[in-house]
Design an enzyme around this catalytic site. Structure first.
Site, PDB file in Angstrom:
ATOM      1  N   LYS A 215      -1.476 -41.630  55.292  1.00 47.31           N
ATOM      2  CA  LYS A 215      -0.314 -40.754  55.405  1.00 47.31           C
ATOM      3  C   LYS A 215      -0.598 -39.392  54.753  1.00 47.31           C
ATOM      4  O   LYS A 215      -1.640 -39.203  54.139  1.00 47.31           O
ATOM      5  CB  LYS A 215       0.919 -41.431  54.778  1.00 47.31           C
ATOM      6  CG  LYS A 215       1.344 -42.726  55.495  1.00 47.31           C
ATOM      7  CD  LYS A 215       1.700 -42.501  56.949  1.00 47.31           C
ATOM      8  CE  LYS A 215       2.604 -43.552  57.559  1.00 47.31           C
ATOM      9  NZ  LYS A 215       2.011 -44.863  57.843  1.00 47.31           N
TER      10      LYS A 215
HETATM   11  C1  LIG Z   1       2.931 -46.196  58.091  1.00 49.99           C
HETATM   12  C2  LIG Z   1       4.197 -46.571  58.713  1.00 49.99           C
HETATM   13  C3  LIG Z   1       5.023 -47.580  58.196  1.00 49.99           C
HETATM   14  C4  LIG Z   1       4.627 -48.531  57.120  1.00 49.99           C
HETATM   15  O1  LIG Z   1       4.117 -48.031  55.986  1.00 49.99           O
HETATM   16  P1  LIG Z   1       3.122 -48.920  55.099  1.00 49.99           P
HETATM   17  O2  LIG Z   1       3.154 -48.154  53.810  1.00 49.99           O
HETATM   18  O3  LIG Z   1       1.797 -48.898  55.773  1.00 49.99           O
HETATM   19  O4  LIG Z   1       3.702 -50.270  54.973  1.00 49.99           O
HETATM   20  C5  LIG Z   1       6.248 -47.807  58.786  1.00 49.99           C
HETATM   21  N1  LIG Z   1       6.654 -47.118  59.841  1.00 49.99           N
HETATM   22  C6  LIG Z   1       5.874 -46.167  60.393  1.00 49.99           C
HETATM   23  C7  LIG Z   1       6.394 -45.434  61.566  1.00 49.99           C
HETATM   24  C8  LIG Z   1       4.625 -45.871  59.870  1.00 49.99           C
HETATM   25  O5  LIG Z   1       3.862 -44.953  60.443  1.00 49.99           O
END
Ligand SMILES: *Cc1c(COP(=O)(O)O)cnc(C)c1O
Length: 379
Positions: A215
């Site tokens: 992210k």
């Molecule tokens: C990355 C992501 C998540 C989940 O996040 P994690 O920290 O990997 O559990 C949820 N929704 C979307 C749209 C994402 O891109």
């Protein structure tokens, strides 16, 4: 075209090595804070970086309360429970999303309702929600909205800001208010994005953000719930820390809680990363501008931010003319060490969601065959 593109990307990232879609950048106080954290011995579930991180995050998202948790998925799961989603309910979301959105609904033993996305934002379409509710919605005297056909309560709506492009929030809030359905924003990808000058994450009753390794900001693994309701914020903290009732020495837990608290070690990393968020946003915006010029000159549609919004350009993407063109693009770039990826498969294709309700999905089906992400890291 791909040859030129590969050269262009290699030039932008100044490397002949493999170029990933999104790699983290550690150029600030990461090592210092981690060292402080280790020296303090508070590396786990107690420590000052957690509350420091929560304060910083609330300031950035302009929300009253933030609660740091182990990942974005758990934030979504708890977010739904906080707004009252219970076993057997239905939750409206988009079919074009990362699997965690749908999983969070299933973890609450609720049924996802997969609606279409807007062609411009690539996120949940307010029109699709309105059409669905006009046909199936039934506002009963208990103040809740039910599905006329299934008899189930529709207890939340979870839009997702795809790749950091905000959905049409005003329109969505209008429809959901009309049907008294609370919104839980899946803002996992959109930290730093804005809608009409306000940060995403501050529009839902509660919202979830992710700090996974890929992210815009990472703390190794992590997530957060943000909200403007102090009551919900406190409840979020309570539920994610095993629902422990304060007591001088007894272990009192008065409902089913979770051990979802973010460790202090991760929060230390997160604090350092947040300090550079603005720099990351500017750096990515610059790359987006360069991509846009490049693709424009090739007659390819690079997706830029939409009206009234500011995108964080977490993952940048192009829209190709058809699936054949898309497949060729993916093959040529990936075989040259430049990572590109298609957008996700629609959720109703996955075995666990194949029987869920879905509307016509005109836009989602179109985008599924054409959208490709290109390398988007901070350089
Ligand atoms: C990355 C992501 C998540 C989940 O996040 P994690 O920290 O990997 O559990 C949820 N929704 C979307 C749209 C994402 O891109």
């Amino acid at each position: 075209m791909e040859k030129e593109l590969i050269n262009f990307i290699r030039n932008k990232f100044s490397t002949e090595e493999f170029i990933p879609l999104h790699a983290p950048t550690f150029i600030g106080n990461e090592k210092k804070y981690l060292e402080n954290c280790i020296d303090s011995t508070f590396v786990s579930s107690v420590g000052e970086y957690v509350s420091l991180f929560e304060e910083k995050l609330s300031a950035i998202t302009q929300t009253k309360k933030s609660v740091a948790v182990v990942n974005g998925t758990s934030a979504l799961q708890v977010g739904l429970r906080l707004v009252g989603v219970r076993t057997g309910d239905e939750v409206i979301t988009q079919a074009l999303t990362f699997v965690a959105t749908a999983n969070a609904i299933a973890y609450n033993n609720a049924h996802p309702i997969f609606l279409d996305v807007d062609i411009n934002t690539m996120g949940l379409s307010p029109d699709a929600v309105s059409i669905f509710l006009e046909e199936y919605g039934d506002l009963r005297n208990d103040g809740f909205c039910y599905n006329k056909k299934t008899g189930r309560r529709i207890s939340a709506c979870m839009p997702m800001h795809t790749f950091g492009f905000p959905v049409h929030l005003d329109e969505l809030i209008f429809v959901c208010n009309k049907w008294r359905i609370p919104i839980v924003e899946d803002a996992a990808e959109s930290l730093g994005s804005e809608y009409k000058g306000k940060p995403t994450g501050g529009f839902g009753e509660v919202s979830a953000i992710s700090f996974n390794g890929n992210k815009i900001i990472t703390c190794g693994g992590g997530g957060a719930l943000v909200t403007n309701s102090v009551t919900l914020g406190e409840k979020a903290k309570f539920l994610t820390t095993t629902a422990k009732v304060p007591h001088l020495y007894e272990y009192v837990h008065n409902e089913l809680g979770y051990n979802f608290r973010m460790p202090n070690l991760n929060a230390a990393l997160a604090c350092a990363q947040l300090e550079n968020l603005n720099y990351f946003l500017e750096n990515k915006r610059e790359l987006a501008k360069n991509y846009q010029e490049f693709f424009q000159s090739k007659g390819i549609f690079f997706r830029a931010e939409t009206e009234n919004t500011k995108a964080n350009y977490w993952l940048m993407c192009v829209e190709l003319n058809d699936k054949k063109e898309r497949d060729l693009f993916l093959k040529n770039t990936n075989s040259s060490g430049v990572m590109t990826r298609p957008i996700w498969q629609l959720m109703f294709r996955l075995p666990m969601y194949k029987d869920c309700y879905k509307d016509e999905q005109v836009n989602a089906l179109f985008l599924e065959e054409r959208i490709v992400n290109v390398p988007s890291s901070v350089r």
